[in-house]
Write a protein that holds these residues in place. Sequence first.
Motif, mmCIF file in Angstrom:
data_model
loop_
_atom_site.group_PDB
_atom_site.id
_atom_site.type_symbol
_atom_site.label_atom_id
_atom_site.label_comp_id
_atom_site.label_asym_id
_atom_site.label_seq_id
_atom_site.Cartn_x
_atom_site.Cartn_y
_atom_site.Cartn_z
ATOM 1 N N ILE A 95 166.947 47.381 96.190
ATOM 2 C CA ILE A 95 167.977 48.407 96.014
ATOM 3 C C ILE A 95 168.488 48.841 97.379
ATOM 4 O O ILE A 95 167.751 49.400 98.190
ATOM 5 C CB ILE A 95 167.391 49.603 95.257
ATOM 6 N N LYS A 139 170.236 61.313 103.481
ATOM 7 C CA LYS A 139 171.446 62.131 103.418
ATOM 8 C C LYS A 139 171.289 63.401 104.268
ATOM 9 O O LYS A 139 172.276 63.935 104.767
ATOM 10 C CB LYS A 139 171.741 62.494 101.961
ATOM 11 N N ARG A 141 162.763 55.729 90.108
ATOM 12 C CA ARG A 141 163.944 56.544 90.417
ATOM 13 C C ARG A 141 163.593 57.682 91.372
ATOM 14 O O ARG A 141 164.333 58.005 92.291
ATOM 15 C CB ARG A 141 164.492 57.119 89.114
ATOM 16 N N LYS A 142 162.404 58.287 91.135
ATOM 17 C CA LYS A 142 161.972 59.406 91.985
ATOM 18 C C LYS A 142 161.887 58.978 93.450
ATOM 19 O O LYS A 142 162.289 59.718 94.348
ATOM 20 C CB LYS A 142 160.579 59.914 91.579
ATOM 21 N N MET A 150 172.884 55.402 90.793
ATOM 22 C CA MET A 150 171.520 54.845 90.832
ATOM 23 C C MET A 150 171.543 53.428 90.286
ATOM 24 O O MET A 150 171.904 53.200 89.140
ATOM 25 C CB MET A 150 170.651 55.743 89.942
ATOM 26 N N PRO A 159 165.334 66.425 90.156
ATOM 27 C CA PRO A 159 165.786 65.771 91.385
ATOM 28 C C PRO A 159 164.860 66.072 92.567
ATOM 29 O O PRO A 159 164.097 67.037 92.519
ATOM 30 C CB PRO A 159 167.154 66.411 91.622
ATOM 31 N N ARG A 179 171.758 50.237 97.684
ATOM 32 C CA ARG A 179 172.752 51.302 97.588
ATOM 33 C C ARG A 179 172.358 52.294 96.505
ATOM 34 O O ARG A 179 172.031 51.917 95.392
ATOM 35 C CB ARG A 179 174.131 50.711 97.271
ATOM 36 N N VAL A 180 172.388 53.569 96.860
ATOM 37 C CA VAL A 180 172.074 54.637 95.917
ATOM 38 C C VAL A 180 173.257 55.601 95.925
ATOM 39 O O VAL A 180 173.501 56.273 96.936
ATOM 40 C CB VAL A 180 170.791 55.393 96.322
ATOM 41 N N ARG A 181 173.991 55.630 94.806
ATOM 42 C CA ARG A 181 175.222 56.428 94.748
ATOM 43 C C ARG A 181 176.122 56.110 95.948
ATOM 44 O O ARG A 181 176.477 54.962 96.149
ATOM 45 C CB ARG A 181 174.905 57.926 94.650
ATOM 46 N N ASP A 182 176.441 57.128 96.779
ATOM 47 C CA ASP A 182 177.348 56.859 97.909
ATOM 48 C C ASP A 182 176.590 56.586 99.207
ATOM 49 O O ASP A 182 177.146 56.689 100.293
ATOM 50 C CB ASP A 182 178.328 58.037 98.091
ATOM 51 N N ILE A 241 163.227 56.272 95.023
ATOM 52 C CA ILE A 241 164.521 55.888 95.601
ATOM 53 C C ILE A 241 165.390 57.126 95.854
ATOM 54 O O ILE A 241 166.031 57.248 96.909
ATOM 55 C CB ILE A 241 165.233 54.902 94.646
ATOM 56 N N ASN A 242 165.393 58.040 94.895
ATOM 57 C CA ASN A 242 166.217 59.244 95.070
ATOM 58 C C ASN A 242 165.702 60.121 96.212
ATOM 59 O O ASN A 242 166.490 60.729 96.939
ATOM 60 C CB ASN A 242 166.293 60.039 93.765
ATOM 61 N N ASN A 271 178.285 56.509 88.220
ATOM 62 C CA ASN A 271 177.290 55.787 89.023
ATOM 63 C C ASN A 271 176.235 55.107 88.159
ATOM 64 O O ASN A 271 175.745 54.029 88.489
ATOM 65 C CB ASN A 271 176.610 56.739 90.017
#
Lengths: 343, 231
Positions: free
Chosen positions: A114, A90, A79-80, B1, A38, A116-119, A82-83, B123
């Motif tokens: 994209i 956050k 993914r890296k 995701m 992560p 929305r990412v999770r919440d 966006i996360n 998710n």
Amino acid sequence: MFGLIGHLTSLEHAQLVARDLGYPEYADQGLDFWCMAPPQIVDSITVTSATGQVIHGKYVESCFLPEMLATQRVKSATRKIINAMAHAQKHGIDITALGGFSSIIFENFNLERITRVRDIDLDIRRFTTGNTHTAYIICRQIEQASQQLGLDLAKSTVAVCGATGDIGSAVCRWLDARTDVDELLLVARNQTRLQDLQAELGRGKIMALEEALSLADIVVWVASMPKGVEIDPTTLKQTCLMIDGGYPKNLATKIQAPGVHILSGGIVEHSLDIDWKIMNIVNMDTPSRQLFACFAEAMLLEFEQWHTNFSWGRNQITVEKMEKIGQSSVRHGFRPLLLPPLT
Amino acid sequence: MPQLQASPDIDFHSDTYRDAYSRINGIVIEGEQEAHENYIRLAEMLPNHKDDLLRLSKMEARHRKGFEACARNLSVTPDLGFASQFFASLHENFQVAASENKVAACLVIQSLIIECFAIAAYNIYIPVADDFARKITEGVVKDEYSHLNFGEVWLKDNFEATKEEVEAANRQNLPIVWRMLNEVEKDAKVLNMEKEALVEDFMIQYGEALSNIGFTTRDIMKMSAYGLVAA
């Protein structure tokens, strides 16, 4: 607060850094592990402007590695990024620059889809590619380093390799509008985009790489060099300024010849030391003062309280925006990296 | 995701999909049932928070019913035998911790590990779910955040006193999670859920929880990756 999203240059480098920083859990792992790792905030940064203003920022390590692209692990790579962006948002970071491959991945894989990412609803206004400042700094490097070498722009031919990209097209616009460069050579793969750019500028010669290299006094690389391309230094002009604005910067290891001067493009020096640890590991000559201009853009946007995606989307960079960020850059004490004094 | 590539067309009614779904759905139903029971047990251990915990417990029972409906919608019989085996180790560790009145260890297992795992899995599942299951799961995942929050708040308030117990519970239980993940990797793949993405989302969620509780980045990197490579 500003943020920088960065990554390390290779798996080997990542393992080394993890060991240096005292994270053995990460140091001994292969690519599979990094594909699952992560994002982390690994550094806090304090920057003082030449005006005396002080700002604070965070460095977000995305855990992206270039090997993910080389081995087609595109889902991991995207993914890296966006996360890491969601992580930055956050943590309340107002404006974050996407460094290294991050902005390239964002654009090439159309990650703007994209939202929305999770919440988290990604607020794209909090992110900047930093490309406007990078383009500005490369242009100032062209203007100033050419003087160092005694090259007169009015008599010089400049080849822009990667001319149709976001930074490349901005550099072409600036050279056309703000300098008296004699000839502008446009090098890129996509012929349609090249023709569009030529039409927009109303000048510039579309040319293949090899031919352009033999004619140019100044070569600006804003695309990474195509694989398998070797440059024969004997085909270059006797005095040739090469500005390596691509990522990763590897021209200096590929070309070594007298008369060929290679300058790391899109790098700035700050007039005061920056309090951070992270630049020690990204191979800058003066880690406390040198940094990527795209990172510096996030700092400038924070100094100015312009909390907006100043650089965003492809080919939106105007000369006016470059001037605006350029004035801010000068005001806060950043200057373009130049060649070492000639002996 | 969110999915980054357009999802390949999934045939939710194929035998292959429904076979994999019977185990994954079984796990989800069993997980919600375990959670329901665990919160009742925690309510006994934390009488001051009894009302909150019983409320959470009821929510978990409602979630279970939602996921049972998802199975019926696809004419799938959830494999509850597989599911209870799947949860056996975590179940036992929770019971032992509860019998020793180790509240922090129980919260690590239920409110951190199981909830973070559920949030990550839900998710990842939502973008590739059938329409019926997507709506149910979207509702559930919102609730799960509040369950995670209960554990975070209690562990934060008792951070110094329980830090070692939390670390020990992490060491004991996280390797079990990785093993569980490996057991369902193939079935999850049939549902278009990738193990890498699941692990990453879990580590993000779990890392955030540890951070909220009071652990440093260094602790988090150590704790959240514990045992992953051996798995």
